[in-house]
Design a protein around this motif. Structure first.
Motif, PDB file in Angstrom:
ATOM      1  N   SER A   1       0.677  -1.329  -0.094  1.00 27.14           N
ATOM      2  CA  SER A   1      -0.099  -0.022  -0.122  1.00 27.14           C
ATOM      3  C   SER A   1       0.873   1.255   0.070  1.00 27.14           C
ATOM      4  O   SER A   1       0.645   2.265  -0.540  1.00 27.14           O
ATOM      5  CB  SER A   1      -0.871   0.010   1.162  1.00 27.14           C
ATOM      6  OG  SER A   1      -1.763  -1.242   1.377  1.00 27.14           O
ATOM      7  N   VAL A   2       1.991   1.256   0.669  1.00 27.07           N
ATOM      8  CA  VAL A   2       2.941   2.257   0.736  1.00 27.07           C
ATOM      9  C   VAL A   2       3.210   2.396  -0.662  1.00 27.07           C
ATOM     10  O   VAL A   2       3.697   3.806  -1.237  1.00 27.07           O
ATOM     11  CB  VAL A   2       4.270   2.142   1.656  1.00 27.07           C
ATOM     12  CG1 VAL A   2       5.347   3.143   1.633  1.00 27.07           C
ATOM     13  CG2 VAL A   2       3.441   1.801   3.101  1.00 27.07           C
ATOM     14  N   LEU A   4       0.800  -7.014  -6.037  1.00 28.86           N
ATOM     15  CA  LEU A   4       1.537  -7.256  -4.557  1.00 28.86           C
ATOM     16  C   LEU A   4       0.760  -7.162  -3.555  1.00 28.86           C
ATOM     17  O   LEU A   4       0.588  -7.862  -2.561  1.00 28.86           O
ATOM     18  CB  LEU A   4       2.797  -6.552  -4.531  1.00 28.86           C
ATOM     19  CG  LEU A   4       4.030  -6.831  -5.526  1.00 28.86           C
ATOM     20  CD1 LEU A   4       5.239  -6.039  -5.218  1.00 28.86           C
ATOM     21  CD2 LEU A   4       4.291  -8.275  -5.655  1.00 28.86           C
ATOM     22  N   GLN A   5      -0.143  -5.793  -3.454  1.00 28.85           N
ATOM     23  CA  GLN A   5      -1.034  -5.509  -2.547  1.00 28.85           C
ATOM     24  C   GLN A   5      -2.028  -6.799  -2.576  1.00 28.85           C
ATOM     25  O   GLN A   5      -2.208  -7.063  -1.396  1.00 28.85           O
ATOM     26  CB  GLN A   5      -1.591  -4.135  -2.958  1.00 28.85           C
ATOM     27  CG  GLN A   5      -2.482  -3.718  -1.729  1.00 28.85           C
ATOM     28  CD  GLN A   5      -3.182  -2.309  -2.213  1.00 28.85           C
ATOM     29  OE1 GLN A   5      -3.813  -2.420  -3.258  1.00 28.85           O
ATOM     30  NE2 GLN A   5      -3.467  -1.507  -1.379  1.00 28.85           N
ATOM     31  N   ALA A   6      -2.556  -7.077  -3.545  1.00 28.58           N
ATOM     32  CA  ALA A   6      -3.488  -8.152  -3.677  1.00 28.58           C
ATOM     33  C   ALA A   6      -3.054  -9.552  -3.141  1.00 28.58           C
ATOM     34  O   ALA A   6      -3.745 -10.265  -2.508  1.00 28.58           O
ATOM     35  CB  ALA A   6      -4.189  -8.246  -4.967  1.00 28.58           C
ATOM     36  N   VAL A  25      -4.208   6.083   3.363  1.00 31.31           N
ATOM     37  CA  VAL A  25      -5.307   5.421   4.414  1.00 31.31           C
ATOM     38  C   VAL A  25      -5.311   4.134   4.442  1.00 31.31           C
ATOM     39  O   VAL A  25      -5.315   3.329   5.567  1.00 31.31           O
ATOM     40  CB  VAL A  25      -6.510   6.081   4.149  1.00 31.31           C
ATOM     41  CG1 VAL A  25      -7.614   5.452   4.854  1.00 31.31           C
ATOM     42  CG2 VAL A  25      -6.601   7.544   4.144  1.00 31.31           C
ATOM     43  N   LEU A  26      -5.117   3.272   3.323  1.00 30.67           N
ATOM     44  CA  LEU A  26      -5.089   1.876   3.242  1.00 30.67           C
ATOM     45  C   LEU A  26      -3.748   1.454   3.705  1.00 30.67           C
ATOM     46  O   LEU A  26      -3.832   0.279   4.524  1.00 30.67           O
ATOM     47  CB  LEU A  26      -5.036   1.387   1.844  1.00 30.67           C
ATOM     48  CG  LEU A  26      -6.289   1.534   1.200  1.00 30.67           C
ATOM     49  CD1 LEU A  26      -6.279   1.167  -0.451  1.00 30.67           C
ATOM     50  CD2 LEU A  26      -7.515   0.585   1.721  1.00 30.67           C
ATOM     51  N   THR A  27      -2.934   2.220   3.861  1.00 32.15           N
ATOM     52  CA  THR A  27      -1.572   1.775   4.681  1.00 32.15           C
ATOM     53  C   THR A  27      -1.791   1.840   6.204  1.00 32.15           C
ATOM     54  O   THR A  27      -1.216   0.705   6.839  1.00 32.15           O
ATOM     55  CB  THR A  27      -0.283   2.736   4.342  1.00 32.15           C
ATOM     56  OG1 THR A  27       0.011   2.709   2.996  1.00 32.15           O
ATOM     57  CG2 THR A  27       0.817   2.248   5.177  1.00 32.15           C
ATOM     58  N   LEU A  28      -2.416   2.862   6.740  1.00 24.52           N
ATOM     59  CA  LEU A  28      -2.870   2.927   7.983  1.00 24.52           C
ATOM     60  C   LEU A  28      -3.573   1.689   8.368  1.00 24.52           C
ATOM     61  O   LEU A  28      -3.597   1.171   9.716  1.00 24.52           O
ATOM     62  CB  LEU A  28      -3.364   4.152   8.362  1.00 24.52           C
ATOM     63  CG  LEU A  28      -3.893   4.457   9.814  1.00 24.52           C
ATOM     64  CD1 LEU A  28      -2.672   4.295  10.651  1.00 24.52           C
ATOM     65  CD2 LEU A  28      -4.552   6.015   9.720  1.00 24.52           C
TER      66      LEU A  28
END
Length: 411
Positions: free
Chosen positions: A91-92, A109-111, A171-174
C-alpha cells in the motif's frame, strides 16, 4: 480417540476477522471514485486505468491458491500475518507510484497480501464449526466486512477532494498496519499440528487435482464465481458509466455504491436466520436463481436503455445483494465436503471467484467506452453461467465425493 472441540468465536474475533477480510474489498472500493482521476493523471484510456483492478484480482486469486495449501501445512496464523504485512508494505508503494505500469505491479503485490485474510477467514470459521454454524459465522463476518465497502467509496470520494488518489493508499496503509497489529495480538491458531498436511505443502497442493475433478466443486465455483463476476463487472464499469455517461458526481457515486453493499448485508443477515432451517443447498439454489434473473434484467435495460439510470440501479441491487450469501454457503459446503483440505477448498473457490472477476473486468474493458452496453452484455452472460452452476449442484450434490471424482464408489 481425540476430539476436536468446536467452539463458537466470540464477537471480538468475528469483528476482527471481518476487518481482516475487508482489506481486499477496501483496497478495491475506496479508490473506485478515483479511477477517472488516475486515468487523467497518467494520460491513459479508461480501459488502461481499469487494468489496475484487473491486476489486483489476478494477484488476489493467485495469492489465495498459495495461501490455502500452505496454511493446511503450516497453520493459519503465520500465513495470515505474513499476508497482512505484505498488504501494508505494498500500500505504501501504491501511494508512491508515478506510472500506470508501476501502479499495476504494486497493486498485484498488494492483492497477494490481501488474499490471505479472505481465504483464511473462511478456513478459520470452518475449523471451529459444523456446516450450518460455519455458514452463519461466515455470514456474520461478511456483514462486518461489508461495513468497510459500504463506507469506502464515500470516504474515497472525500479523500479525492482532500488530496487526490494517492491519499487513498496512505489511508489503506494505516488500515493495514492496524490490522496487522490486531491479528498479531488476537487471532488464534485454529489448525492444530496433528491435522496438518504431510508431506507438507506438496500433499496440500495435490488436493487441487482431486477438487477439480469433482463436478460439485465446479457447480459451486460457477454459482459463486459468476455471481461475483457480475458484481465485479459492476465495480469495474460503473465508475465510468455512472460518473461519465450519466454524469453522477464522484461523491454521489459513493451513495449508489453503498446501497448495493447494504443489499449484501441484508442478504447475509437473512442467511444467518434461515440457513440452519433450510440448509446451504436450498439457499444456494434460490440465491442463484435471483442472481441470474436480476443479471438478465440488468442486461436488458443496459442494452435497450429502458428506464435509464434508475432501472440499472434497481437491477444491480438484486445482482449484488446475493453475492455474499452465495459465497458464504458455497464456500462452507465445499470445505465440509473436503474436511482434510479445507484451506485448499476455500482457496480454489476464492481463486476462481477472483479469476472470473478479473476476466469480467477485461471483457467489459474491451468496449473502450463509458456506455452501459458492455456492462450489460457481460453481466447477462455471467447470469446465465451462474444458473448453469445451480443446475450442476442440483444434479450432483448428493453424490459421494469418491464417486463424483472417480466415477465409481471407492472400495
Amino acid at each position: 480417540m481425540s476430539h476436536v472441540v468446536r467452539r463458537r468465536p466470540d464477537a471480538r474475533l468475528i469483528l476482527l476477522l471481518g476487518a481482516l477480510a475487508a482489506c481486499g474489498p477496501l483496497a478495491t472500493d475506496m479508490y473506485l471514485p478515483s479511477l477517472p482521476a488516475i486515468a487523467q493523471t497518467f494520460g491513459v484510456a479508461p480501459g488502461v486505468a481499469q487494468s489496475t483492478l484487473t491486476s489486483f484480482m489476478a494477484g488476489f486469486s493467485i495469492g489465495m491458491l498459495l495461501y490455502g495449501p500452505v496454511s493446511d501445512a503450516y497453520g493459519r496464523r503465520p500465513v495470515l500475518l505474513g499476508g497482512i504485512a505484505l498488504f501494508t508494505l505494498s500500500s505504501v508503494a501504491c501511494a508512491f507510484s508515478f506510472s500506470v505500469g508501476s501502479l499495476v505491479f504494486v497493486r498485484f503485490l498488494q492483492a497477494l497480501g490481501a488474499g490471505a485474510a479472505s481465504v483464511l477467514a473462511r478456513a478459520i470459521a470452518r475449523d471451529a464449526h459444523e456446516p450450518a454454524d460455519a455458514a452463519r459465522v461466515l455470514s456474520m463476518v461478511a456483514i462486518v466486512t461489508a461495513v468497510g465497502p459500504l463506507l469506502a467509496p464515500l470516504i474515497g470520494g472525500q479523500l479525492l477532494l482532500l488530496g487526490g488518489w494517492r491519499v487513498v493508499f496512505a489511508v489503506l496503509t494505516l488500515f493495514g498496519a492496524l490490522c496487522a497489529t490486531a491479528a498479531w495480538l488476537r487471532v488464534p491458531e485454529t489448525w492444530p499440528p496433528e491435522k496438518r498436511a504431510s508431506p507438507a505443502v506438496l500433499k496440500s497442493f495435490a488436493a487441487y487435482g482431486r477438487l477439480l475433478r469433482d463436478p460439485v466443486v465446479w457447480g459451486h465455483m460457477l454459482c459463486g464465481g459468476m455471481a461475483f463476476a457480475s458484481m465485479f463487472t459492476y465495480i469495474s464499469a460503473t465508475p465510468f458509466v455512472y460518473i461519465e455517461h450519466f454524469h453522477v458526481s464522484p461523491q454521489r457515486y459513493g451513495f449508489f455504491f453503498g446501497a448495493n453493499v447494504f443489499g449484501i448485508m441484508i442478504g447475509n443477515f437473512l442467511n444467518t436466520r434461515f440457513v440452519g432451517r433450510f440448509g446451504s443447498l436450498r439457499i444456494i439454489s434460490v440465491a442463484a436463481t435471483v442472481s441470474s434473473a436480476a443479471s438478465l434484467f440488468v442486461a436488458l435495460v443496459c442494452v435497450t436503455g429502458w428506464g435509464g439510470l434508475w432501472s440499472i440501479v434497481v437491477g444491480l441491487f438484486f445482482v449484488v445483494g446475493v453475492v455474499g450469501l452465495l459465497s458464504a454457503n458455497c464456500a462452507t459446503d465445499l470445505m465440509h465436503r473436503y474436511p482434510h483440505n479445507a484451506g485448499a477448498a476455500a482457496a480454489v473457490f476464492g481463486a476462481m471467484q477472483l479469476a472470473l472477476g478479473a476476466l469480467a473486468s477485461i471483457v467489459v474493458g474491451l468496449w473502450h467506452d463509458t456506455t452501459p452496453t458492455g456492462m450489460g452484455f457481460t453481466i447477462g452472460a455471467a447470469g446465465l453461467l451462474c444458473y448453469a452452476g445451480r443446475l450442476m449442484l442440483v444434479r450432483w450434490h448428493d453424490r459421494p465425493v469418491s464417486e463424483s471424482v472417480t466415477g465409481r464408489m471407492a472400495p
